[in-house]
Scaffold this motif. Structure first.
Motif, short mmCIF file in Angstrom:
data_model
loop_
_atom_site.label_atom_id
_atom_site.label_comp_id
_atom_site.label_asym_id
_atom_site.label_seq_id
_atom_site.Cartn_x
_atom_site.Cartn_y
_atom_site.Cartn_z
N ARG A 1 10.15 -39.99 36.51
CA ARG A 1 8.63 -39.45 36.89
C ARG A 1 8.36 -39.22 38.33
NH1 ARG A 1 6.69 -42.46 32.05
NH2 ARG A 1 5.59 -43.95 33.69
N PHE A 2 9.18 -40.02 39.22
CA PHE A 2 8.61 -39.67 40.84
C PHE A 2 10.17 -39.85 41.41
CE2 PHE A 2 8.09 -44.16 39.43
CZ PHE A 2 9.23 -44.82 40.23
N LEU A 3 11.08 -39.71 40.93
CA LEU A 3 12.51 -39.48 41.82
C LEU A 3 13.23 -38.54 40.58
CD1 LEU A 3 13.68 -42.90 42.67
CD2 LEU A 3 12.53 -41.26 44.27
N HIS A 4 14.00 -37.36 41.61
CA HIS A 4 14.66 -36.27 40.85
C HIS A 4 15.78 -36.79 40.16
CE1 HIS A 4 16.63 -32.47 40.51
NE2 HIS A 4 15.41 -31.99 40.71
N PRO A 5 15.93 -36.24 38.91
CA PRO A 5 17.00 -36.89 37.87
C PRO A 5 18.26 -36.64 38.69
CG PRO A 5 15.46 -35.26 36.82
CD PRO A 5 15.39 -35.46 38.23
N GLU A 6 18.70 -35.49 39.60
CA GLU A 6 20.08 -35.62 40.33
C GLU A 6 20.07 -36.53 41.34
OE1 GLU A 6 22.69 -32.38 43.13
OE2 GLU A 6 20.92 -31.73 41.95
N LEU A 7 19.10 -37.18 41.90
CA LEU A 7 19.44 -38.33 42.87
C LEU A 7 19.46 -39.46 41.99
CD1 LEU A 7 17.26 -39.05 46.05
CD2 LEU A 7 17.62 -40.77 44.27
N ILE A 8 18.89 -39.56 40.93
CA ILE A 8 19.13 -40.76 40.03
C ILE A 8 20.57 -40.98 39.80
CG2 ILE A 8 18.47 -42.00 38.01
CD1 ILE A 8 15.71 -40.87 38.27
N LYS A 9 21.12 -39.70 39.16
CA LYS A 9 22.37 -39.66 38.52
C LYS A 9 23.34 -40.12 39.63
CE LYS A 9 25.69 -36.55 36.23
NZ LYS A 9 25.93 -35.27 35.62
N ASN A 10 22.90 -39.42 40.76
CA ASN A 10 24.05 -39.63 41.93
C ASN A 10 24.19 -41.06 42.31
OD1 ASN A 10 24.56 -37.04 41.95
ND2 ASN A 10 23.53 -36.66 43.86
N LEU A 11 22.91 -41.83 42.34
CA LEU A 11 22.88 -43.07 42.78
C LEU A 11 23.67 -44.14 41.76
CD1 LEU A 11 21.85 -45.30 44.78
CD2 LEU A 11 19.79 -45.32 43.23
N ILE A 12 23.45 -43.70 40.47
CA ILE A 12 24.17 -44.52 39.34
C ILE A 12 25.73 -44.54 39.59
CG2 ILE A 12 24.24 -44.56 36.87
CD1 ILE A 12 21.13 -44.06 36.65
#
Length: 445
Positions: free
Chosen positions: A408-419
């Protein structure tokens, strides 16, 4: 920006640097005579460079590499402009940059843009976050097989004990801290109070509050770079590693924030000690997202050695007034300065991602008018019924991967990259000995 270089004709080279997901500076060295071209047109390097692992290696499964042909992004100067790099011998300037797509839109995988997007959501509601940070770090002699506190340049002696709020400990490294404050002045980093902390050779420097969260994160990122570089000039190391010594407390990065409206009024101020409904909703949002966003606050294997009971780092998801055992603390003091202190992050974080996660969660709580559980009193470590922060790196990766809150507050692409980044690091860290892990984290984070 060009005027800065004209006023500093001794600067012969510049560094252009962006921040990757691990908080590392990635960029280029350029002769100063070509700096005008960078200011005007920016520079280029692959999107994948902001998504490297802690060793600086490509992420094996990342679509940014071969699947997309390892395409370039366009990197432009941030509003910070040029600044000196006082830890280098030759006069050198640093130009912070951030990444955009070819069509001029921000690249969602850039941590600085992640924070910018959160701040813009606050602006849409007529609110401005005011942020201050407390950064803890260790001064370390890493020249031998085991880490130890450096000898004092004044006495030549090593003080092999924690010296909490010790003036003697500060005076022992007076030349280093004098140079540090001079360098902060030159780089326009608002360094305020310094104290000695509970760890071996551990200190804390507070950065003054700022009503521009992007600048506050810049200050923290630049300060970490400065402290590590300047320490080497003084003959020892400085590290923001979460926990270099198993028997001592680790280093945190505590964040204080309040919100002001368009009239400059602190919307957390109720005129009394408890704060407003808006404050409680911000607290509730932070608590609600804390479990799922732990990977941002504790991004490395060593981070979880800090998050243990009784070592001055929170382990339970709770809040309280004037309670340093809780994850969220509401400090006492003048109601006009009422604020929230978020105490989970270690010194090893990426300041941009950390601040985006804290402020994004707070705004999520405000938007949904969340109500927190009752504040705790007493020792949070002894309260067995409280929900807990993930206590393993793998658990934190899984929590973020399955979160419905953080997107809801971080972009899905950034989350995927971080994971993907952290799963690759988790795999290869397992091949290292404990001493190799310490060596890795000592200089990188």
């Amino acid at each position: 920006m060009k005027d800065w270089l004209r006023k500093h004709p001794d600067v012969r080279t510049i560094r252009v640097a962006a921040v990757d997901l691990n908080g590392q500076a990635r960029g280029k060295r350029i002769p100063a005579r070509f700096a005008e071209n960078v200011v005007k047109n920016g520079t280029r390097f692959p999107f994948s460079v902001l998504n490297l692992d802690i060793w600086g290696e490509d992420i094996d499964e990342s679509p940014l590499v071969f699947e997309q042909g390892d395409q370039d992004g366009v990197l432009k100067p941030t509003e910070r402009g040029f600044m000196p790099m006082p830890w280098l011998e030759a006069p050198t300037a640093l130009l912070p940059i951030w990444m955009f797509r070819e069509n001029g839109t921000p690249y969602e995988g850039d941590p600085r843009h992640a924070l910018r997007a959160v701040v813009e959501k606050f602006k849409e509601r007529g609110l401005t976050p005011v942020v201050a940070m407390e950064l803890e770090f260790f001064l370390i002699d890493d020249s031998g097989k085991t880490l130890q506190v450096p000898p004092s340049p004044r006495s030549g002696k090593r003080r092999k004990a924690a010296e909490t709020l010790s003036i003697r400990a500060l005076d022992a490294f007076d030349s280093f801290f004098t140079d540090l404050y001079d360098a902060c002045e030159a780089m326009d980093i608002p360094a305020d109070t310094t104290t000695s902390e509970t760890g071996l050779g551990q200190f804390e420097v507070n950065l003054m509050h700022c009503d521009d969260p992007l600048r506050a994160a810049d200050d923290a990122w630049l300060f970490k770079m400065l402290v590590k570089g300047l320490a080497r000039r003084h003959g020892f190391a400085a590290s923001f590693m979460a926990k270099p010594y198993p028997e001592y407390s680790g280093s945190g990065l505590h964040t204080h924030f309040s919100l002001v409206d368009e009239d400059g009024r602190n919307v957390f101020d109720s005129g009394g000690p408890k704060g407003t409904a808006t404050l409680r909703s911000a607290v509730a949002g932070c608590l609600n997202a804390m479990h799922d966003s732990t990977l941002i606050f504790a991004p490395h294997q060593n981070s979880y050695e800090r998050l243990v009971p009784g070592k001055h780092a929170p382990t339970a998801i709770c809040w309280g007034y004037e309670n340093r055992t809780s994850a969220i603390r509401i400090p006492a003091g003048n109601p006009s300065a009422r604020r929230i202190e978020h105490r989970v992050a270690g010194g090893d974080v990426n300041p941009y991602l950390m601040l985006a996660a804290i402020l994004g969660a707070a705004l999520d709580g405000i938007t949904q008018a969340m109500e927190p559980p009752p504040p705790i009193t007493g020792n949070a470590y002894a309260m067995e019924d409280l929900p807990q922060i993930p206590d393993t790196w793998e658990g934190a990766i899984e929590a973020l991967e399955h979160s419905t809150t953080v997107p809801r507050f971080l972009h899905p692409e950034l989350i995927k990259n971080l994971i993907q980044t952290k799963r690759q690091e988790l795999h290869y860290i397992g091949e290292l000995s404990e001493s190799e892990r310490v060596e890795l984290y000592l200089d990188t984070v």
